[in-house]
Scaffold this motif. Sequence first.
Motif, PDB file in Angstrom:
ATOM      1  N   GLU A  18       6.021  -7.625  -5.746  1.00  0.00           N
ATOM      2  CA  GLU A  18       6.006  -7.269  -6.699  1.00  0.00           C
ATOM      3  C   GLU A  18       6.190  -5.926  -6.999  1.00  0.00           C
ATOM      4  O   GLU A  18       6.800  -4.753  -8.268  1.00  0.00           O
ATOM      5  CB  GLU A  18       4.944  -7.779  -7.325  1.00  0.00           C
ATOM      6  CG  GLU A  18       4.602  -8.879  -7.599  1.00  0.00           C
ATOM      7  CD  GLU A  18       3.817 -10.248  -8.495  1.00  0.00           C
ATOM      8  OE1 GLU A  18       2.834  -9.054  -8.796  1.00  0.00           O
ATOM      9  OE2 GLU A  18       3.364 -10.815  -8.786  1.00  0.00           O
ATOM     10  N   SER A  19       5.804  -4.756  -5.451  1.00  0.00           N
ATOM     11  CA  SER A  19       5.984  -3.724  -5.782  1.00  0.00           C
ATOM     12  C   SER A  19       7.380  -3.299  -6.199  1.00  0.00           C
ATOM     13  O   SER A  19       8.406  -3.663  -5.001  1.00  0.00           O
ATOM     14  CB  SER A  19       5.219  -2.870  -4.312  1.00  0.00           C
ATOM     15  OG  SER A  19       5.408  -3.833  -3.487  1.00  0.00           O
ATOM     16  N   THR A  20       7.663  -1.673  -6.021  1.00  0.00           N
ATOM     17  CA  THR A  20       9.066  -1.139  -6.558  1.00  0.00           C
ATOM     18  C   THR A  20       9.471  -0.873  -4.818  1.00  0.00           C
ATOM     19  O   THR A  20       9.054  -0.703  -4.182  1.00  0.00           O
ATOM     20  CB  THR A  20       8.776  -0.498  -7.259  1.00  0.00           C
ATOM     21  OG1 THR A  20       7.999   0.785  -6.431  1.00  0.00           O
ATOM     22  CG2 THR A  20       8.065  -0.721  -8.813  1.00  0.00           C
ATOM     23  N   ASP A  21      10.284  -0.447  -5.129  1.00  0.00           N
ATOM     24  CA  ASP A  21      10.696   0.169  -3.763  1.00  0.00           C
ATOM     25  C   ASP A  21      10.948   1.457  -3.441  1.00  0.00           C
ATOM     26  O   ASP A  21      10.457   1.950  -1.779  1.00  0.00           O
ATOM     27  CB  ASP A  21      12.791  -0.097  -3.316  1.00  0.00           C
ATOM     28  CG  ASP A  21      13.276  -1.515  -3.215  1.00  0.00           C
ATOM     29  OD1 ASP A  21      12.673  -2.307  -3.209  1.00  0.00           O
ATOM     30  OD2 ASP A  21      14.352  -1.017  -4.136  1.00  0.00           O
ATOM     31  N   HIS A  22      10.710   1.893  -4.808  1.00  0.00           N
ATOM     32  CA  HIS A  22       9.810   3.690  -3.954  1.00  0.00           C
ATOM     33  C   HIS A  22       8.776   3.859  -3.634  1.00  0.00           C
ATOM     34  O   HIS A  22       8.532   4.185  -2.629  1.00  0.00           O
ATOM     35  CB  HIS A  22      10.001   3.681  -6.340  1.00  0.00           C
ATOM     36  CG  HIS A  22       9.653   5.295  -6.079  1.00  0.00           C
ATOM     37  ND1 HIS A  22      10.296   6.828  -5.417  1.00  0.00           N
ATOM     38  CD2 HIS A  22       8.496   6.565  -6.537  1.00  0.00           C
ATOM     39  CE1 HIS A  22       9.919   7.877  -5.617  1.00  0.00           C
ATOM     40  NE2 HIS A  22       8.288   7.684  -6.064  1.00  0.00           N
ATOM     41  N   GLU A  23       8.033   2.912  -4.367  1.00  0.00           N
ATOM     42  CA  GLU A  23       6.689   2.450  -3.519  1.00  0.00           C
ATOM     43  C   GLU A  23       6.354   2.678  -2.217  1.00  0.00           C
ATOM     44  O   GLU A  23       5.097   2.961  -1.218  1.00  0.00           O
ATOM     45  CB  GLU A  23       5.917   1.979  -4.383  1.00  0.00           C
ATOM     46  CG  GLU A  23       5.355   1.864  -5.683  1.00  0.00           C
ATOM     47  CD  GLU A  23       4.344   0.885  -6.523  1.00  0.00           C
ATOM     48  OE1 GLU A  23       4.383  -0.115  -6.278  1.00  0.00           O
ATOM     49  OE2 GLU A  23       4.533   1.345  -7.460  1.00  0.00           O
TER      50      GLU A  23
END
Length: 97
Positions: A18-23
Amino acid sequence: MEQIEKQEKKSFLSKVKESTDHELAILGTFVRLGVVVWSGFIITLNYVDLPMFKKTGSSTDITYPASIFTGALATFGLTTSNTKSTNQKPDLKKREE
């Protein structure tokens, strides 16, 4: 109430998905930076005498930490090189002395 229970039961992998690619990019950068710091520290310990850390007499083999250090630096786009440019002519006067 049921939504709260479902959120609490999420596994680690589902949270990562669920986390973003940026994170994930930021996390990856910190992990690589940690590896650079760790391997640099191990290499430095081989050459520096610390009062609290006594050496056993013989120097240790730092080939593995050095290769990890070089590989981690390469992921940041940095290279360690000992090559000189081929345009330089050897100085014969220095060899004769």
